[in-house]
Write a protein that holds these residues in place. Sequence first.
Motif, PDB file in Angstrom:
ATOM      1  N   TYR A   7       0.790  -1.234   0.000  1.00 18.77           N
ATOM      2  CA  TYR A   7       0.000   0.000   0.000  1.00 18.77           C
ATOM      3  C   TYR A   7       0.824   1.288   0.000  1.00 18.77           C
ATOM      4  O   TYR A   7       0.279   2.384  -0.005  1.00 18.77           O
ATOM      5  CB  TYR A   7      -0.965  -0.007   1.199  1.00 18.77           C
ATOM      6  N   MET A  20      -3.054  -6.566   4.019  1.00 14.46           N
ATOM      7  CA  MET A  20      -3.465  -7.018   2.688  1.00 14.46           C
ATOM      8  C   MET A  20      -4.100  -8.404   2.753  1.00 14.46           C
ATOM      9  O   MET A  20      -5.181  -8.644   2.187  1.00 14.46           O
ATOM     10  CB  MET A  20      -2.260  -7.048   1.748  1.00 14.46           C
ATOM     11  N   ASN A  23      -7.423  -8.431   4.280  1.00 13.59           N
ATOM     12  CA  ASN A  23      -8.425  -7.895   3.349  1.00 13.59           C
ATOM     13  C   ASN A  23      -8.911  -8.930   2.339  1.00 13.59           C
ATOM     14  O   ASN A  23     -10.094  -8.972   2.000  1.00 13.59           O
ATOM     15  CB  ASN A  23      -7.850  -6.696   2.570  1.00 13.59           C
ATOM     16  N   ILE A  24      -7.979  -9.742   1.820  1.00 10.45           N
ATOM     17  CA  ILE A  24      -8.346 -10.646   0.724  1.00 10.45           C
ATOM     18  C   ILE A  24      -8.625 -12.077   1.192  1.00 10.45           C
ATOM     19  O   ILE A  24      -8.971 -12.937   0.380  1.00 10.45           O
ATOM     20  CB  ILE A  24      -7.267 -10.661  -0.391  1.00 10.45           C
ATOM     21  N   ARG A 185      -8.681  -7.458  -8.564  1.00  9.45           N
ATOM     22  CA  ARG A 185      -9.431  -6.315  -8.002  1.00  9.45           C
ATOM     23  C   ARG A 185     -10.925  -6.600  -8.016  1.00  9.45           C
ATOM     24  O   ARG A 185     -11.634  -6.308  -7.057  1.00  9.45           O
ATOM     25  CB  ARG A 185      -9.150  -5.054  -8.824  1.00  9.45           C
ATOM     26  N   SER A 188     -11.555  -9.597  -5.325  1.00 12.37           N
ATOM     27  CA  SER A 188     -11.136  -9.358  -3.932  1.00 12.37           C
ATOM     28  C   SER A 188     -11.608  -8.021  -3.385  1.00 12.37           C
ATOM     29  O   SER A 188     -11.657  -7.818  -2.177  1.00 12.37           O
ATOM     30  CB  SER A 188      -9.608  -9.415  -3.822  1.00 12.37           C
ATOM     31  N   LYS A 189     -11.935  -7.071  -4.279  1.00 14.05           N
ATOM     32  CA  LYS A 189     -12.311  -5.695  -3.902  1.00 14.05           C
ATOM     33  C   LYS A 189     -11.155  -4.928  -3.270  1.00 14.05           C
ATOM     34  O   LYS A 189     -11.349  -3.871  -2.683  1.00 14.05           O
ATOM     35  CB  LYS A 189     -13.517  -5.658  -2.948  1.00 14.05           C
ATOM     36  N   ASP A 190      -9.945  -5.461  -3.355  1.00 13.08           N
ATOM     37  CA  ASP A 190      -8.758  -4.754  -2.865  1.00 13.08           C
ATOM     38  C   ASP A 190      -8.008  -4.225  -4.087  1.00 13.08           C
ATOM     39  O   ASP A 190      -7.488  -4.994  -4.885  1.00 13.08           O
ATOM     40  CB  ASP A 190      -7.862  -5.692  -2.054  1.00 13.08           C
ATOM     41  N   SER A 191      -7.962  -2.919  -4.216  1.00 15.58           N
ATOM     42  CA  SER A 191      -7.437  -2.314  -5.447  1.00 15.58           C
ATOM     43  C   SER A 191      -5.933  -2.500  -5.611  1.00 15.58           C
ATOM     44  O   SER A 191      -5.407  -2.418  -6.706  1.00 15.58           O
ATOM     45  CB  SER A 191      -7.767  -0.820  -5.484  1.00 15.58           C
ATOM     46  N   ARG A 192      -5.234  -2.798  -4.529  1.00 15.43           N
ATOM     47  CA  ARG A 192      -3.770  -2.829  -4.592  1.00 15.43           C
ATOM     48  C   ARG A 192      -3.168  -4.230  -4.519  1.00 15.43           C
ATOM     49  O   ARG A 192      -2.103  -4.491  -5.079  1.00 15.43           O
ATOM     50  CB  ARG A 192      -3.217  -1.952  -3.453  1.00 15.43           C
ATOM     51  N   ALA A 193      -3.853  -5.169  -3.863  1.00 10.71           N
ATOM     52  CA  ALA A 193      -3.242  -6.474  -3.567  1.00 10.71           C
ATOM     53  C   ALA A 193      -2.713  -7.173  -4.809  1.00 10.71           C
ATOM     54  O   ALA A 193      -1.624  -7.745  -4.791  1.00 10.71           O
ATOM     55  CB  ALA A 193      -4.246  -7.374  -2.849  1.00 10.71           C
TER      56      ALA A 193
END
Length: 239
Positions: A7, A20, A23-24, A185, A188-193
């Motif tokens: 991040y 991270m 989150n995922i 993305r 997972s809805k995590d823009s960076r992972a």
Amino acid sequence: MKQVTPYNTEAGKKREVEEMFDNIAPKYDLLNHVLSLKIDVLWRNTLVKWMNKDQPQIVLDVATGTGDLAVAVQKGTGAKVVGLDLSQLMLNVGIEKIARLKLNDKISMQKGDAEDLPFENNKFDAVCVAFGVRNFENLEKGLAELRRVVKENKSVFILEFSKVEGILSPFYMFYFKNILPRIGRLISKDSRAYTYLPDSVNAFPFGEKMKNILLATGFKNVEYKKLSFGIATIYKATK
């Protein structure tokens, strides 16, 4: 080696990696299998077959995540397995999986730091890490800890992404840098992972460079096998 973090905050790589994976965690297994077309299962089984030649009785799986490698090791070797990970939410998914498979008496899971392992020296017959050493904040410190807890003349097995070389390289890199992050993305809805994944692989040593780092850490012998045209590599480092 360039330090790549998920991040890009001031929190430090270790804290960001934990965040991270928290989150995922709910979508991690699905994404792993979708993005690799389930080839990751074959890679883990290749590691387990290599490990099984040493007939381990007790194995440590570092960066165990949701426990896929821990399960594969237990089923493939019959060993007792201790799984350790920074992310409690990943562990929670793994604990449910192990309960479903009725392996609670064979596999235990605990939260912990790969760079400060809560085990005595020379405890394990084998240590393994799948797609985890790339996330160590201090690679050499983490590798030294893996070496510390494995028994003399026993081995650490590392499965990690590497780089496809040759004619397939541009096609794979296009998928890895453009298509894979978009799918990641979306699910997972995590823009960076899943942007961090190709970035971290790109910055990470592989092949002879990784072998030399392991030798410099104190391992007396290091072998490696490229998998799937070099998408991943397994390293066997003997203490």
